[in-house]
Design an enzyme around this catalytic site. Sequence first.
Site, PDB file in Angstrom:
ATOM      1  N   ILE A 182     -29.470 -44.070 -26.024  1.00  0.00           N
ATOM      2  CA  ILE A 182     -30.143 -42.985 -25.299  1.00  0.00           C
ATOM      3  C   ILE A 182     -31.591 -43.381 -24.991  1.00  0.00           C
ATOM      4  CG2 ILE A 182     -30.706 -40.529 -25.323  1.00  0.00           C
ATOM      5  CD1 ILE A 182     -28.444 -40.223 -27.462  1.00  0.00           C
ATOM      6  N   ASP A 217     -38.840 -50.657 -31.784  1.00  0.00           N
ATOM      7  CA  ASP A 217     -37.443 -50.696 -32.238  1.00  0.00           C
ATOM      8  C   ASP A 217     -37.316 -51.844 -33.226  1.00  0.00           C
ATOM      9  OD1 ASP A 217     -34.480 -51.028 -32.269  1.00  0.00           O
ATOM     10  OD2 ASP A 217     -34.526 -49.626 -30.595  1.00  0.00           O
ATOM     11  N   ASN A 218     -36.552 -51.649 -34.282  1.00  0.00           N
ATOM     12  CA  ASN A 218     -36.365 -52.753 -35.247  1.00  0.00           C
ATOM     13  C   ASN A 218     -35.071 -53.535 -34.977  1.00  0.00           C
ATOM     14  OD1 ASN A 218     -34.359 -51.067 -36.140  1.00  0.00           O
ATOM     15  ND2 ASN A 218     -35.113 -50.878 -38.251  1.00  0.00           N
ATOM     16  N   LEU A 278     -30.474 -43.958 -37.902  1.00  0.00           N
ATOM     17  CA  LEU A 278     -29.095 -44.408 -38.074  1.00  0.00           C
ATOM     18  C   LEU A 278     -28.219 -43.206 -37.750  1.00  0.00           C
ATOM     19  CD1 LEU A 278     -29.577 -46.333 -41.443  1.00  0.00           C
ATOM     20  CD2 LEU A 278     -29.432 -47.316 -39.140  1.00  0.00           C
ATOM     21  N   ASN A 319     -34.155 -44.160 -44.032  1.00  0.00           N
ATOM     22  CA  ASN A 319     -34.451 -44.589 -42.661  1.00  0.00           C
ATOM     23  C   ASN A 319     -34.820 -43.390 -41.779  1.00  0.00           C
ATOM     24  OD1 ASN A 319     -34.377 -46.941 -40.701  1.00  0.00           O
ATOM     25  ND2 ASN A 319     -33.123 -45.435 -39.641  1.00  0.00           N
ATOM     26  N   SER A 326     -29.361 -32.866 -33.008  1.00  0.00           N
ATOM     27  CA  SER A 326     -27.939 -33.007 -32.708  1.00  0.00           C
ATOM     28  C   SER A 326     -27.207 -31.682 -32.874  1.00  0.00           C
ATOM     29  CB  SER A 326     -27.357 -34.029 -33.676  1.00  0.00           C
ATOM     30  OG  SER A 326     -25.960 -33.998 -33.639  1.00  0.00           O
ATOM     31  N   TYR A 371     -25.895 -37.793 -42.691  1.00  0.00           N
ATOM     32  CA  TYR A 371     -26.480 -37.916 -41.342  1.00  0.00           C
ATOM     33  C   TYR A 371     -26.898 -36.538 -40.832  1.00  0.00           C
ATOM     34  CZ  TYR A 371     -26.771 -38.132 -36.277  1.00  0.00           C
ATOM     35  OH  TYR A 371     -27.198 -37.983 -34.973  1.00  0.00           O
ATOM     36  N   LYS A 429     -30.779 -34.644 -39.904  1.00  0.00           N
ATOM     37  CA  LYS A 429     -31.213 -33.943 -38.689  1.00  0.00           C
ATOM     38  C   LYS A 429     -31.759 -32.553 -39.033  1.00  0.00           C
ATOM     39  CE  LYS A 429     -30.399 -37.218 -35.793  1.00  0.00           C
ATOM     40  NZ  LYS A 429     -31.538 -37.982 -35.280  1.00  0.00           N
ATOM     41  N   PHE A 452      -7.686 -38.788 -32.758  1.00  0.00           N
ATOM     42  CA  PHE A 452      -7.598 -38.303 -34.142  1.00  0.00           C
ATOM     43  C   PHE A 452      -7.293 -36.805 -34.158  1.00  0.00           C
ATOM     44  CE2 PHE A 452     -10.396 -42.024 -34.176  1.00  0.00           C
ATOM     45  CZ  PHE A 452      -9.692 -42.824 -35.060  1.00  0.00           C
ATOM     46  N   ARG A 455     -15.073 -30.680 -26.868  1.00  0.00           N
ATOM     47  CA  ARG A 455     -16.464 -31.111 -26.962  1.00  0.00           C
ATOM     48  C   ARG A 455     -17.179 -30.834 -25.641  1.00  0.00           C
ATOM     49  NH1 ARG A 455     -15.128 -31.177 -31.325  1.00  0.00           N
ATOM     50  NH2 ARG A 455     -15.180 -32.770 -32.940  1.00  0.00           N
TER      51      ARG A 455
HETATM   52  N1  LIG Z   1     -25.353 -40.856 -29.316  1.00  0.00           N
HETATM   53  C1  LIG Z   1     -25.108 -39.589 -29.594  1.00  0.00           C
HETATM   54  O1  LIG Z   1     -24.025 -39.070 -29.274  1.00  0.00           O
HETATM   55  C2  LIG Z   1     -26.124 -38.736 -30.324  1.00  0.00           C
HETATM   56  C3  LIG Z   1     -25.855 -37.366 -30.495  1.00  0.00           C
HETATM   57  C4  LIG Z   1     -26.795 -36.578 -31.155  1.00  0.00           C
HETATM   58  C5  LIG Z   1     -27.974 -37.134 -31.618  1.00  0.00           C
HETATM   59  N2  LIG Z   1     -28.206 -38.472 -31.447  1.00  0.00           N
HETATM   60  C6  LIG Z   1     -29.467 -39.033 -31.938  1.00  0.00           C
HETATM   61  O2  LIG Z   1     -30.133 -39.652 -30.863  1.00  0.00           O
HETATM   62  C7  LIG Z   1     -30.899 -40.766 -31.316  1.00  0.00           C
HETATM   63  C8  LIG Z   1     -30.526 -41.988 -30.521  1.00  0.00           C
HETATM   64  O3  LIG Z   1     -29.135 -42.199 -30.607  1.00  0.00           O
HETATM   65  P1  LIG Z   1     -28.425 -43.437 -29.897  1.00  0.00           P
HETATM   66  O4  LIG Z   1     -27.031 -43.015 -29.623  1.00  0.00           O
HETATM   67  O5  LIG Z   1     -29.264 -43.921 -28.790  1.00  0.00           O
HETATM   68  O6  LIG Z   1     -28.410 -44.461 -31.108  1.00  0.00           O
HETATM   69  P2  LIG Z   1     -28.709 -46.030 -31.119  1.00  0.00           P
HETATM   70  O7  LIG Z   1     -28.323 -46.539 -32.455  1.00  0.00           O
HETATM   71  O8  LIG Z   1     -28.113 -46.677 -29.917  1.00  0.00           O
HETATM   72  O9  LIG Z   1     -30.298 -46.070 -30.962  1.00  0.00           O
HETATM   73  C9  LIG Z   1     -31.171 -45.935 -32.053  1.00  0.00           C
HETATM   74  C10 LIG Z   1     -32.180 -47.046 -31.970  1.00  0.00           C
HETATM   75  O10 LIG Z   1     -33.104 -46.890 -33.046  1.00  0.00           O
HETATM   76  C11 LIG Z   1     -33.318 -48.137 -33.645  1.00  0.00           C
HETATM   77  N3  LIG Z   1     -33.733 -47.839 -35.014  1.00  0.00           N
HETATM   78  C12 LIG Z   1     -33.036 -47.242 -36.006  1.00  0.00           C
HETATM   79  N4  LIG Z   1     -33.776 -47.133 -37.121  1.00  0.00           N
HETATM   80  C13 LIG Z   1     -34.987 -47.660 -36.820  1.00  0.00           C
HETATM   81  C14 LIG Z   1     -36.199 -47.825 -37.542  1.00  0.00           C
HETATM   82  N5  LIG Z   1     -36.315 -47.454 -38.820  1.00  0.00           N
HETATM   83  N6  LIG Z   1     -37.253 -48.397 -36.914  1.00  0.00           N
HETATM   84  C15 LIG Z   1     -37.148 -48.788 -35.625  1.00  0.00           C
HETATM   85  N7  LIG Z   1     -36.042 -48.671 -34.896  1.00  0.00           N
HETATM   86  C16 LIG Z   1     -34.965 -48.109 -35.491  1.00  0.00           C
HETATM   87  C17 LIG Z   1     -32.016 -48.903 -33.495  1.00  0.00           C
HETATM   88  O11 LIG Z   1     -32.173 -50.303 -33.532  1.00  0.00           O
HETATM   89  C18 LIG Z   1     -31.544 -48.429 -32.121  1.00  0.00           C
HETATM   90  O12 LIG Z   1     -32.033 -49.274 -31.096  1.00  0.00           O
HETATM   91  C19 LIG Z   1     -30.602 -40.886 -32.810  1.00  0.00           C
HETATM   92  O13 LIG Z   1     -31.626 -40.212 -33.506  1.00  0.00           O
HETATM   93  C20 LIG Z   1     -29.286 -40.143 -32.959  1.00  0.00           C
HETATM   94  O14 LIG Z   1     -29.134 -39.617 -34.250  1.00  0.00           O
HETATM   95  C21 LIG Z   1     -27.301 -39.274 -30.800  1.00  0.00           C
END
Ligand SMILES: NC(=O)c1ccc[n+]([C@@H]2O[C@H](COP(=O)([O-])OP(=O)(O)OC[C@H]3O[C@@H](n4cnc5c(N)ncnc54)[C@H](O)[C@@H]3O)[C@@H](O)[C@H]2O)c1
Length: 343
Positions: A12, A31-32, A84, A100, A125, A150, A154, A219, A232
């Site tokens: 995202i 980003d890490n 995460l 984290n 979320s 998780y 949130k 599932f 959903r």
């Molecule tokens: N994808 C979904 O459906 C969804 C739904 C609801 C909420 N979210 C939230 O949206 C956010 C982004 O989700 P996403 O799907 O893009 O996930 P993603 O894992 O693709 O992106 C998260 C990014 O954060 C980085 N990261 C994680 N911990 C870190 C840290 N300690 N320091 C620096 N970088 C770090 C990862 O390397 C990754 O690039 C997250 O907070 C997730 O919980 C996602």
Amino acid sequence: MDVLVTGGLGYIGSHTVVALAEAGYSPIIVDNLCNSQAWIHARLEQLAGQAIPFYRVDCTDRLALAQVFEQHPNVQAVVHFAALKAVGESTRHPLEYYQNNLGSLLAVLQAMQQQHVGILVFSSSATVYGEPEKLPVTETTPLQAPTSPYGATKAMAERIIADAVQANPQLRAMALRYFNPVGAHPSARIGELPQGTPNNLVPYMTQATRGVVPDLKIFGHDYATPDGTPLRDYFHVVDLACAHVLAIDYLAKAREGLPLQFVNVGAGTPVSVLQVVETFRQATGQPLPYRFAPRRAGDVEAIWCDATLAKNLLGWQPEYTLADALLHAWKWEQTLGEQEIPA
Ligand SMILES: NC(=O)c1ccc[n+]([C@@H]2O[C@H](COP(=O)([O-])OP(=O)(O)OC[C@H]3O[C@@H](n4cnc5c(N)ncnc54)[C@H](O)[C@@H]3O)[C@@H](O)[C@H]2O)c1
């Protein structure tokens, strides 16, 4: 305005970086790379048509994070994605998730306070609503006890931000509660990059179609829904990216002393897993074989949102259809087949 985007190379985050640049903001990425690839950075610069500073920094590292803020004194807003996000993994490694997700949020809030940065958009979320009794959910629907570490991160993060905002009237913040973002950038240059077998439906579908995984497992087909599969609220990730831009626009104009705002972001339409499969087949012309598997622990039967607040407060509504999102996801998946480590 300079905007610091944590997790900006992730799924995202990367789409939001492009949307921010298109809207005239200057994104800076932290980003890490724990769940993303460094080569995405070059692609973002290509898509945005501008240089985008990137720091490989762990957000829980307060010193390193503070140094990034010091190097960019014009940062006025933060979009905090870094977390995460795998529900199942979080039940096996809860401490890692709390460390984290909450450690990074606390470090970000402290750095923002030190540098007098007043705008925060946080990735929350739909998971905070649990298995709701009444649908669709609005922002006032009562939250339920989290069913995974998780989900707990949130809910706790929302509480932490609400407290920080209350204590500091200069801090204006919004928690966007995402429903089910899917798809990829229409250019097929960026998209979702799951590690191992995907947890989410759409990358699972596209991988099954490309033959990366043997077939699609659905599932549970004994839910109390019209076709027995869960309902959903799917919407395009580029529309979600735009919601972040609108959230910053809104917060930049908001009065000081505003409490933390919670905003649902979803299409507001319930769609079953089997309907997604059928839409994918029609949009892509691919057969997409599937089979039914037992229910997965922790999956709720049905959840979708009322997105009226996003429309009224931010002027947000989705531009893309589900068919667009699935076609874009498939185009993206095909590029991964052609070139695993692109330049
Ligand atoms: N994808 C979904 O459906 C969804 C739904 C609801 C909420 N979210 C939230 O949206 C956010 C982004 O989700 P996403 O799907 O893009 O996930 P993603 O894992 O693709 O992106 C998260 C990014 O954060 C980085 N990261 C994680 N911990 C870190 C840290 N300690 N320091 C620096 N970088 C770090 C990862 O390397 C990754 O690039 C997250 O907070 C997730 O919980 C996602």
